[in-house]
Design a protein around this motif. Structure first.
Motif, PDB file in Angstrom:
ATOM      1  N   VAL A 290       0.855  -1.184   0.000  1.00  0.00           N
ATOM      2  CA  VAL A 290       0.000   0.000   0.000  1.00  0.00           C
ATOM      3  C   VAL A 290       0.891   1.235   0.000  1.00  0.00           C
ATOM      4  N   MET A 291       0.332   2.337  -0.485  1.00  0.00           N
ATOM      5  CA  MET A 291       1.041   3.610  -0.468  1.00  0.00           C
ATOM      6  C   MET A 291       0.100   4.687   0.016  1.00  0.00           C
ATOM      7  N   VAL A 292       0.625   5.648   0.765  1.00  0.00           N
ATOM      8  CA  VAL A 292      -0.145   6.787   1.250  1.00  0.00           C
ATOM      9  C   VAL A 292       0.688   8.040   1.036  1.00  0.00           C
ATOM     10  N   GLY A 293       0.058   9.076   0.466  1.00  0.00           N
ATOM     11  CA  GLY A 293       0.757  10.337   0.284  1.00  0.00           C
ATOM     12  C   GLY A 293      -0.207  11.505   0.323  1.00  0.00           C
ATOM     13  N   PRO A 294       0.153  12.584   1.032  1.00  0.00           N
ATOM     14  CA  PRO A 294      -0.711  13.774   1.067  1.00  0.00           C
ATOM     15  C   PRO A 294      -0.665  14.517  -0.253  1.00  0.00           C
ATOM     16  N   LEU A 295      -1.788  15.146  -0.629  1.00  0.00           N
ATOM     17  CA  LEU A 295      -1.875  15.928  -1.854  1.00  0.00           C
ATOM     18  C   LEU A 295      -2.044  17.402  -1.520  1.00  0.00           C
TER      19      LEU A 295
ATOM     20  N   ARG B 274      -3.740  10.581  -1.238  1.00  0.00           N
ATOM     21  CA  ARG B 274      -3.663   9.584  -2.311  1.00  0.00           C
ATOM     22  C   ARG B 274      -3.317   8.233  -1.691  1.00  0.00           C
ATOM     23  N   ILE B 275      -4.110   7.226  -2.013  1.00  0.00           N
ATOM     24  CA  ILE B 275      -3.804   5.870  -1.565  1.00  0.00           C
ATOM     25  C   ILE B 275      -3.747   4.942  -2.772  1.00  0.00           C
ATOM     26  N   ILE B 276      -2.847   3.986  -2.699  1.00  0.00           N
ATOM     27  CA  ILE B 276      -2.726   2.936  -3.711  1.00  0.00           C
ATOM     28  C   ILE B 276      -2.749   1.604  -2.974  1.00  0.00           C
ATOM     29  N   VAL B 277      -3.524   0.667  -3.477  1.00  0.00           N
ATOM     30  CA  VAL B 277      -3.683  -0.632  -2.836  1.00  0.00           C
ATOM     31  C   VAL B 277      -3.356  -1.714  -3.852  1.00  0.00           C
ATOM     32  N   CYS B 278      -2.332  -2.501  -3.557  1.00  0.00           N
ATOM     33  CA  CYS B 278      -1.925  -3.596  -4.432  1.00  0.00           C
ATOM     34  C   CYS B 278      -1.979  -4.891  -3.624  1.00  0.00           C
ATOM     35  N   GLU B 279      -3.030  -5.648  -3.812  1.00  0.00           N
ATOM     36  CA  GLU B 279      -3.238  -6.888  -3.062  1.00  0.00           C
ATOM     37  C   GLU B 279      -2.928  -8.064  -3.965  1.00  0.00           C
ATOM     38  N   ARG B 280      -1.904  -8.822  -3.617  1.00  0.00           N
ATOM     39  CA  ARG B 280      -1.536  -9.978  -4.432  1.00  0.00           C
ATOM     40  C   ARG B 280      -2.672 -10.991  -4.467  1.00  0.00           C
ATOM     41  N   GLY B 281      -2.866 -11.569  -5.636  1.00  0.00           N
ATOM     42  CA  GLY B 281      -3.927 -12.559  -5.786  1.00  0.00           C
ATOM     43  C   GLY B 281      -5.276 -11.968  -6.131  1.00  0.00           C
ATOM     44  N   ASN B 282      -5.351 -10.629  -6.249  1.00  0.00           N
ATOM     45  CA  ASN B 282      -6.604  -9.989  -6.616  1.00  0.00           C
ATOM     46  C   ASN B 282      -6.737 -10.047  -8.140  1.00  0.00           C
ATOM     47  N   PRO B 283      -7.616 -10.883  -8.697  1.00  0.00           N
ATOM     48  CA  PRO B 283      -7.640 -11.087 -10.144  1.00  0.00           C
ATOM     49  C   PRO B 283      -8.150  -9.855 -10.880  1.00  0.00           C
ATOM     50  N   PRO B 284      -7.692  -9.655 -12.114  1.00  0.00           N
ATOM     51  CA  PRO B 284      -8.157  -8.501 -12.890  1.00  0.00           C
ATOM     52  C   PRO B 284      -9.640  -8.635 -13.241  1.00  0.00           C
ATOM     53  N   GLN B 285     -10.319  -7.502 -13.279  1.00  0.00           N
ATOM     54  CA  GLN B 285     -11.739  -7.450 -13.604  1.00  0.00           C
ATOM     55  C   GLN B 285     -11.929  -6.670 -14.908  1.00  0.00           C
ATOM     56  N   ARG B 286     -12.970  -7.013 -15.638  1.00  0.00           N
ATOM     57  CA  ARG B 286     -13.342  -6.240 -16.827  1.00  0.00           C
ATOM     58  C   ARG B 286     -14.427  -5.265 -16.390  1.00  0.00           C
TER      59      ARG B 286
ATOM     60  N   TYR C 204     -16.028   2.327  -3.744  1.00  0.00           N
ATOM     61  CA  TYR C 204     -14.979   2.626  -2.769  1.00  0.00           C
ATOM     62  C   TYR C 204     -14.871   1.536  -1.710  1.00  0.00           C
ATOM     63  N   GLN C 205     -15.979   0.885  -1.409  1.00  0.00           N
ATOM     64  CA  GLN C 205     -15.947  -0.138  -0.367  1.00  0.00           C
ATOM     65  C   GLN C 205     -14.983  -1.262  -0.729  1.00  0.00           C
ATOM     66  N   GLU C 206     -14.838  -1.564  -2.014  1.00  0.00           N
ATOM     67  CA  GLU C 206     -13.859  -2.575  -2.422  1.00  0.00           C
ATOM     68  C   GLU C 206     -12.450  -2.141  -2.041  1.00  0.00           C
ATOM     69  N   VAL C 207     -12.170  -0.859  -2.230  1.00  0.00           N
ATOM     70  CA  VAL C 207     -10.855  -0.323  -1.872  1.00  0.00           C
ATOM     71  C   VAL C 207     -10.640  -0.422  -0.361  1.00  0.00           C
ATOM     72  N   ALA C 208     -11.654  -0.011   0.399  1.00  0.00           N
ATOM     73  CA  ALA C 208     -11.547  -0.044   1.858  1.00  0.00           C
ATOM     74  C   ALA C 208     -11.382  -1.468   2.373  1.00  0.00           C
ATOM     75  N   ASP C 209     -12.102  -2.418   1.773  1.00  0.00           N
ATOM     76  CA  ASP C 209     -11.988  -3.811   2.209  1.00  0.00           C
ATOM     77  C   ASP C 209     -10.585  -4.347   1.955  1.00  0.00           C
ATOM     78  N   ALA C 210     -10.024  -4.043   0.766  1.00  0.00           N
ATOM     79  CA  ALA C 210      -8.670  -4.505   0.459  1.00  0.00           C
ATOM     80  C   ALA C 210      -7.658  -3.867   1.396  1.00  0.00           C
ATOM     81  N   TRP C 211      -7.862  -2.576   1.706  1.00  0.00           N
ATOM     82  CA  TRP C 211      -6.959  -1.875   2.620  1.00  0.00           C
ATOM     83  C   TRP C 211      -6.954  -2.535   4.004  1.00  0.00           C
ATOM     84  N   LYS C 212      -8.140  -2.907   4.461  1.00  0.00           N
ATOM     85  CA  LYS C 212      -8.235  -3.519   5.795  1.00  0.00           C
ATOM     86  C   LYS C 212      -7.594  -4.897   5.812  1.00  0.00           C
ATOM     87  N   ARG C 213      -7.772  -5.655   4.730  1.00  0.00           N
ATOM     88  CA  ARG C 213      -7.144  -6.979   4.684  1.00  0.00           C
ATOM     89  C   ARG C 213      -5.625  -6.869   4.744  1.00  0.00           C
ATOM     90  N   LEU C 214      -5.070  -5.849   4.114  1.00  0.00           N
ATOM     91  CA  LEU C 214      -3.616  -5.704   4.066  1.00  0.00           C
ATOM     92  C   LEU C 214      -3.044  -5.065   5.327  1.00  0.00           C
TER      93      LEU C 214
END
Length: 491
Positions: A199-204, A210-222, A229-239
């Motif tokens: 994960v990355m966090v940086g003030p703007l 700005r947050i970036i969330v890279c969760e290994r094993g998260n398959p690409p979606q079309r 946003y809840q998907e982002v928050a859930d991944a953030w909490k898991r990590l």
């Protein structure tokens, strides 16, 4: 003809190439499917090479105050970009929304015609013209131009309709990027890996985060729209174990690690610029910057072809020069992805890299690679160190006593012959091209022994700022260089 050139896409690359064409005196229509700018800012700031590009066009003051820094990274491993002596510092605090606003005003001020709410639905290259079917206000219609440039992003409609081959590798994972408000998070740099990802966090500058969330094993979606946003928050909490669901999202986006590049940047009368030509992991913010530099490389060349002062073969150099740059871009972003997206099995390699970047030579090579400062075009043989490189910013004093800089003489997007030895024979040789280049007789200031300009009598600079010929040290004469880059002599 509705216009000599149609540009599809009003992002940074599209606006830049349109403005560059206007500097060359070419009428341009820009088509943008969105009715207005989104305000999203995937890119933040400029690399050192893009800073030079904007400086040579006099654009930097338009961005207002911004922070610069020599701090950088390669795959999350800190690199001191200060080892690049004499290079511009990178800009760190300019959101892409600001960049697009500045470039749009620049382009409009030069006379670019911007048509928003116009989506490209069809394309036909007849061999003598390009017919573009556009769905916009008032319904569908066909526009005709001599040339069409696709600057419409990674999912480029132009690329698909024109039949460009786009080989590479598909995405293996999906990652999230979001700007949020109302949450207090400790800054985290890229490269601080966690057991499940990064994960990355940086003030703007606007107070958001700005947050970036890279969760290994998260398959690409079309996806056809941004993720909730809840998907982002859930991944953030898991990590991280931290709940950020209460934050207010300003905007949310998903991205992947697909890596692809077209096999040719030009097919007939259709050309591609930026993400339309190459997609990759957004490591180090290189994508937008490379697209802007693609645009500056193409603009003056296509302008010369449209004016008739150069043959279409000049456009071949757009592909040869920028395809090679794109290929190295894909290589370095893939390498960075291996360093900061993989698990513990990659830790030994990270440790080795951390040791290597302590060596100045290694740090210089990596910093130049991701800054665009390593670029060197094939402009013909020779021994002069600046051949194919960018003209450095140096102080100049003209014969009339005017003090200026080499960058200032590139403002109008024309070629420049810098006569640094007051050589009338040289100026006479260049005179037949005076309608296409500026001839500047001046002395350079602050040139010390060891500088690439030390002992240089003359330099021919292309409109994009790259040195096409220098004396002494070129293996071909000035007339040959002028014909190659600026067409035959005026009669």
């Amino acid at each position: 003809m509705d216009a000599p050139v149609i540009v599809v896409g009003a992002g940074p690359a599209g606006l830049t190439v349109a403005a560059e064409l206007r500097l060359a005196g070419i009428e341009v229509i820009v088509l943008e499917r969105l009715a207005g700018r989104t305000g999203e800012s995937r890119g933040l700031g400029f690399t050192a090479r893009t800073m030079e590009v904007f400086d040579q066009r006099g654009l930097l003051p338009r961005f207002g105050e911004f922070d610069t820094s020599n701090e950088g990274h390669f795959g999350g491993i800190p690199v001191d970009f200060g080892v690049l002596e004499g290079a511009s510092q990178a800009a760190k605090t300019i959101p892409q929304s600001t960049t697009e606003s500045v470039l749009e005003q620049w382009a409009l001020g030069l006379g670019v015609e911007l048509r928003r709410g116009c989506a490209l639905t069809g394309l036909r290259d007849t061999g003598s013209a390009v017919e573009a079917t556009v769905d916009g206000p008032g319904g569908e219609r066909t526009l005709v131009a001599n040339w069409l440039i696709g600057c419409d992003g990674g999912r480029s409609t132009v690329r698909k309709l024109a039949g460009f081959d786009f080989p590479g590798t598909a995405a293996t994972m999906e990652m999230f990027l979001a700007d949020v408000r109302g949450v207090d998070l400790e800054p985290r740099m890229i490269g601080e890996t966690l057991p499940g990802g990064m994960v990355m966090v940086g003030p703007l500058p606007d107070g958001s985060t700005r947050i970036i969330v890279c969760e290994r094993g998260n398959p690409p979606q079309r996806r056809t729209e941004p993720p909730p946003y809840q998907e982002v928050a859930d991944a953030w909490k898991r990590l991280t174990g931290i709940d950020i669901s209460q934050a207010e999202p300003v905007w949310v986006s998903a991205f992947g690690d697909a890596t692809r590049q077209v096999t040719e940047y030009r097919r007939g009368r259709v050309l591609l610029v930026g993400d339309a030509a190459h997609i990759h992991l957004p490591a180090g913010g290189q994508g937008m910057n490379t697209g802007i530099q693609d645009a500056v490389n193409l603009g003056w060349k296509l302008g010369a072809v449209v004016r008739g002062t150069a043959g279409a073969e000049l456009l071949d150099t757009y592909h040869t020069e920028r395809h090679a740059v794109g290929r190295r871009l894909l290589m370095n972003t893939q390498a960075q992805g291996l360093l900061f997206l993989t698990g513990a099995d990659m830790q030994p390699l990270r440790d080795v890299f951390r040791e290597l970047v302590r060596h100045k030579e290694v740090a210089r090579d990596l910093a130049a690679m991701v800054s665009g400062l390593e670029i060197r075009y094939d402009v013909g043989g020779g021994t002069h160190p600046l051949l194919g490189m960018r003209m450095p910013k140096v102080g100049l004093t003209t014969l009339a006593g005017r003090e200026s800089t080499s960058m200032a003489f590139l403002r109008q997007g024309r070629g420049v012959l810098f006569d640094l030895a007051d050589n009338p024979v040289l100026r006479a040789c260049a005179a037949p091209w005076a309608s296409r280049i500026d001839i500047v007789t001046a002395s350079a200031t602050g040139i010390v022994e060891g500088s690439p300009l030390h002992g240089t009598a003359a330099v021919l600079v292309r409109p994009d700022g790259y040195v096409a010929w220098a004396a002494p040290g070129s293996h071909h004469d000035l007339s040959s260089a002028l014909r190659r880059w600026f067409g035959p002599e005026s009669q």
